[in-house]
Design a protein around this motif. Sequence first.
Motif, PDB file in Angstrom:
ATOM      1  N   THR A  70       0.969  -1.438   0.261  1.00 54.96           N
ATOM      2  CA  THR A  70      -0.067   0.005  -0.400  1.00 54.96           C
ATOM      3  C   THR A  70       1.120   0.880  -0.008  1.00 54.96           C
ATOM      4  OG1 THR A  70      -0.391   0.038   2.714  1.00 54.96           O
ATOM      5  CG2 THR A  70      -1.971  -1.512   1.076  1.00 54.96           C
ATOM      6  N   GLY A  71       1.746   1.492   0.206  1.00 54.16           N
ATOM      7  CA  GLY A  71       3.358   2.149   0.374  1.00 54.16           C
ATOM      8  C   GLY A  71       2.797   3.218   1.989  1.00 54.16           C
ATOM      9  N   LYS A  72       1.958   2.442   2.794  1.00 54.91           N
ATOM     10  CA  LYS A  72       1.511   2.857   4.454  1.00 54.91           C
ATOM     11  C   LYS A  72       2.552   3.197   4.855  1.00 54.91           C
ATOM     12  CE  LYS A  72      -3.175   3.384   3.660  1.00 54.91           C
ATOM     13  NZ  LYS A  72      -4.783   2.241   4.377  1.00 54.91           N
ATOM     14  N   SER A  73       2.951   3.564   5.626  1.00 50.24           N
ATOM     15  CA  SER A  73       3.975   2.839   6.949  1.00 50.24           C
ATOM     16  C   SER A  73       3.296   3.612   8.519  1.00 50.24           C
ATOM     17  CB  SER A  73       5.195   3.475   6.785  1.00 50.24           C
ATOM     18  OG  SER A  73       5.684   5.436   6.599  1.00 50.24           O
ATOM     19  N   THR A  74       3.978   2.983   9.572  1.00 41.62           N
ATOM     20  CA  THR A  74       3.656   3.693  10.985  1.00 41.62           C
ATOM     21  C   THR A  74       4.666   3.304  11.831  1.00 41.62           C
ATOM     22  OG1 THR A  74       1.744   2.587  10.967  1.00 41.62           O
ATOM     23  CG2 THR A  74       2.530   3.112  13.166  1.00 41.62           C
ATOM     24  N   VAL A  75       4.887   4.554  12.071  1.00 40.07           N
ATOM     25  CA  VAL A  75       6.562   4.929  12.977  1.00 40.07           C
ATOM     26  C   VAL A  75       6.124   5.434  14.787  1.00 40.07           C
ATOM     27  CG1 VAL A  75       8.597   6.301  13.936  1.00 40.07           C
ATOM     28  CG2 VAL A  75       7.478   6.138  10.692  1.00 40.07           C
ATOM     29  N   MET A  76       6.796   3.690  15.368  1.00 41.24           N
ATOM     30  CA  MET A  76       6.542   3.938  16.695  1.00 41.24           C
ATOM     31  C   MET A  76       7.808   4.329  17.619  1.00 41.24           C
ATOM     32  SD  MET A  76       4.036   0.788  17.811  1.00 41.24           S
ATOM     33  CE  MET A  76       2.770   0.993  17.636  1.00 41.24           C
ATOM     34  N   VAL A  77       7.957   5.729  18.249  1.00 43.27           N
ATOM     35  CA  VAL A  77       8.852   6.472  18.658  1.00 43.27           C
ATOM     36  C   VAL A  77       8.975   6.283  20.195  1.00 43.27           C
ATOM     37  CG1 VAL A  77      10.226   8.074  19.317  1.00 43.27           C
ATOM     38  CG2 VAL A  77       9.072   7.597  16.731  1.00 43.27           C
ATOM     39  N   SER A  78       9.152   5.609  21.090  1.00 42.12           N
ATOM     40  CA  SER A  78       8.932   5.320  22.561  1.00 42.12           C
ATOM     41  C   SER A  78      10.550   5.689  23.091  1.00 42.12           C
ATOM     42  CB  SER A  78       9.747   3.496  22.687  1.00 42.12           C
ATOM     43  OG  SER A  78       8.410   2.888  22.087  1.00 42.12           O
ATOM     44  N   SER A  79       9.886   6.440  24.372  1.00 40.20           N
ATOM     45  CA  SER A  79      11.115   7.311  25.095  1.00 40.20           C
ATOM     46  C   SER A  79      10.160   6.524  27.076  1.00 40.20           C
ATOM     47  CB  SER A  79      10.667   8.577  25.134  1.00 40.20           C
ATOM     48  OG  SER A  79       9.252   8.431  24.822  1.00 40.20           O
ATOM     49  N   ASN A  80      11.093   7.572  27.269  1.00 43.38           N
ATOM     50  CA  ASN A  80      10.671   7.464  29.311  1.00 43.38           C
ATOM     51  C   ASN A  80      10.604   5.531  29.874  1.00 43.38           C
ATOM     52  OD1 ASN A  80      10.513   8.744  31.761  1.00 43.38           O
ATOM     53  ND2 ASN A  80       8.123   8.483  31.163  1.00 43.38           N
ATOM     54  N   PHE A  81      11.347   5.153  29.396  1.00 42.24           N
ATOM     55  CA  PHE A  81      11.646   3.650  29.553  1.00 42.24           C
ATOM     56  C   PHE A  81      11.603   3.377  31.032  1.00 42.24           C
ATOM     57  CE2 PHE A  81      11.928   3.024  25.152  1.00 42.24           C
ATOM     58  CZ  PHE A  81      11.140   1.421  25.185  1.00 42.24           C
ATOM     59  N   GLN A  82      10.914   3.031  31.819  1.00 47.77           N
ATOM     60  CA  GLN A  82      10.898   3.176  33.383  1.00 47.77           C
ATOM     61  C   GLN A  82      10.755   1.953  34.076  1.00 47.77           C
ATOM     62  OE1 GLN A  82      11.247   4.880  35.628  1.00 47.77           O
ATOM     63  NE2 GLN A  82      11.578   6.925  33.950  1.00 47.77           N
ATOM     64  N   PHE A  83      11.515   0.865  34.158  1.00 44.50           N
ATOM     65  CA  PHE A  83      11.492  -0.416  34.746  1.00 44.50           C
ATOM     66  C   PHE A  83      11.313  -0.907  36.258  1.00 44.50           C
ATOM     67  CE2 PHE A  83      13.558  -0.655  30.672  1.00 44.50           C
ATOM     68  CZ  PHE A  83      13.390  -2.181  30.551  1.00 44.50           C
ATOM     69  N   GLY A  84      10.794  -1.946  36.493  1.00 47.92           N
ATOM     70  CA  GLY A  84      10.869  -2.519  38.085  1.00 47.92           C
ATOM     71  C   GLY A  84       9.981  -1.043  38.459  1.00 47.92           C
ATOM     72  N   THR A  85       8.894  -0.868  38.518  1.00 45.29           N
ATOM     73  CA  THR A  85       7.799  -0.284  38.462  1.00 45.29           C
ATOM     74  C   THR A  85       6.888  -0.690  39.959  1.00 45.29           C
ATOM     75  OG1 THR A  85       6.109  -0.543  36.556  1.00 45.29           O
ATOM     76  CG2 THR A  85       7.752   1.131  36.393  1.00 45.29           C
ATOM     77  N   GLY A  86       6.418  -1.768  39.480  1.00 46.55           N
ATOM     78  CA  GLY A  86       6.036  -2.268  40.896  1.00 46.55           C
ATOM     79  C   GLY A  86       4.360  -3.041  39.992  1.00 46.55           C
ATOM     80  N   LEU A  87       4.072  -2.908  38.940  1.00 43.41           N
ATOM     81  CA  LEU A  87       3.200  -3.051  38.085  1.00 43.41           C
ATOM     82  C   LEU A  87       2.935  -4.874  38.827  1.00 43.41           C
ATOM     83  CD1 LEU A  87       3.481  -2.291  34.443  1.00 43.41           C
ATOM     84  CD2 LEU A  87       2.206  -1.605  36.639  1.00 43.41           C
ATOM     85  N   THR A  88       1.093  -4.882  38.594  1.00 39.43           N
ATOM     86  CA  THR A  88       0.895  -6.285  39.661  1.00 39.43           C
ATOM     87  C   THR A  88       0.435  -6.997  38.348  1.00 39.43           C
ATOM     88  OG1 THR A  88      -0.908  -5.420  40.605  1.00 39.43           O
ATOM     89  CG2 THR A  88       1.368  -5.928  41.527  1.00 39.43           C
ATOM     90  N   ALA A  89      -0.630  -8.215  38.655  1.00 41.34           N
ATOM     91  CA  ALA A  89      -1.195  -9.101  37.833  1.00 41.34           C
ATOM     92  C   ALA A  89      -2.532  -8.254  37.557  1.00 41.34           C
ATOM     93  CB  ALA A  89      -1.840 -10.284  37.840  1.00 41.34           C
ATOM     94  N   ALA A  90      -2.879  -7.470  38.703  1.00 41.25           N
ATOM     95  CA  ALA A  90      -4.923  -7.474  39.262  1.00 41.25           C
ATOM     96  C   ALA A  90      -4.326  -6.011  37.748  1.00 41.25           C
ATOM     97  CB  ALA A  90      -5.031  -6.746  39.900  1.00 41.25           C
ATOM     98  N   GLY A  91      -3.416  -5.432  37.964  1.00 39.31           N
ATOM     99  CA  GLY A  91      -3.845  -4.540  36.266  1.00 39.31           C
ATOM    100  C   GLY A  91      -4.214  -4.747  35.169  1.00 39.31           C
ATOM    101  N   PHE A  92      -3.857  -6.015  34.549  1.00 38.76           N
ATOM    102  CA  PHE A  92      -3.584  -6.639  33.686  1.00 38.76           C
ATOM    103  C   PHE A  92      -5.161  -7.400  33.565  1.00 38.76           C
ATOM    104  CE2 PHE A  92       0.267  -5.264  34.315  1.00 38.76           C
ATOM    105  CZ  PHE A  92       1.189  -4.828  33.078  1.00 38.76           C
ATOM    106  N   GLU A  93      -6.023  -7.089  34.369  1.00 39.35           N
ATOM    107  CA  GLU A  93      -7.143  -8.132  34.168  1.00 39.35           C
ATOM    108  C   GLU A  93      -8.564  -6.468  33.100  1.00 39.35           C
ATOM    109  OE1 GLU A  93      -8.168 -10.653  35.027  1.00 39.35           O
ATOM    110  OE2 GLU A  93      -6.815 -11.489  36.828  1.00 39.35           O
TER     111      GLU A  93
END
Length: 272
Positions: free
Chosen positions: A241-264
């Motif tokens: 199609t000639g289309k494109s998508t660019v994802m630019v990622s920033s502000n990576f934070q590791f070990g933030t304390g996320l839990t399974a409950a936040g992924f329901e």
Amino acid sequence: MKKFNQFNKGMIMYKLLAILALIVPVSAVAQTTQEKGLAIAKQQDAKNSGFKDYTNDIVMTLKNAQGQESVDYLHSMTLEVTAAGEGDKSKLVFDKPADVKGTAMLTYSHGLQPDDQWLFLPAVKRVKRLNSNNKSGPFMGSEFAYEDLSSPVVEKFSYNWLRDEACGEWQCYVVERTPRYEYSGYVRQVTWIDTKELRTVKIDYYDRKNELLKTLTQSGFKLYKGKFWRAETGKMVNHITGKSTVMVSSNFQFGTGLTAAGFEPNSLQDTH
């Protein structure tokens, strides 16, 4: 004397073979291209294990064949899953513009089982479970399919090492992987993985007609916690199609304390 010389020659040859066995691992001699491809995938998976969780911000720019652009702002959350044959859990949440704000997608990545994915649309105020038969559709109009956004799981594919070659400033393994899970939109993918740090630099996606459909190129890799590499930019180009998508990622934070409950699934309605 002749027998003695033959005995000496035999001993010399035996010692030489013993020395070679120490220098050259058996796997390097005996590995098939399929075994080597699988070994690379397992090494890459092991190298990325242990991050527990991370968050990051994303600017997603969609461009059509005429060069017109639209921009979305998102944030992402990922929770590591260590169970065998399972992938990580991830959540993507749109922050702006206003017409997509609050839209959120949740993914449970699996091996041979279909990934579980849910989408929350604020306009209808309900969480919709996505059909596992249709993961090849575009995510929010982008060139990323829903299946592209699941985390890599070794068991999802069969592998075949094709060659080693230069990829920019690095040397890369070129590994073909064939989806083993049902309903993939791709017949195969060819990946370029740098031989030193095992970063995925490029992926070519081939459609069900075995024609080159898309290419993902990743760049701007940064090291976090002294172990985990993440690409700053991922550009997906659709060759049809000639289309494109660019994802630019920033502000990576590791070990933030996320839990399974936040992924329901119900947590998608509380996206902040």
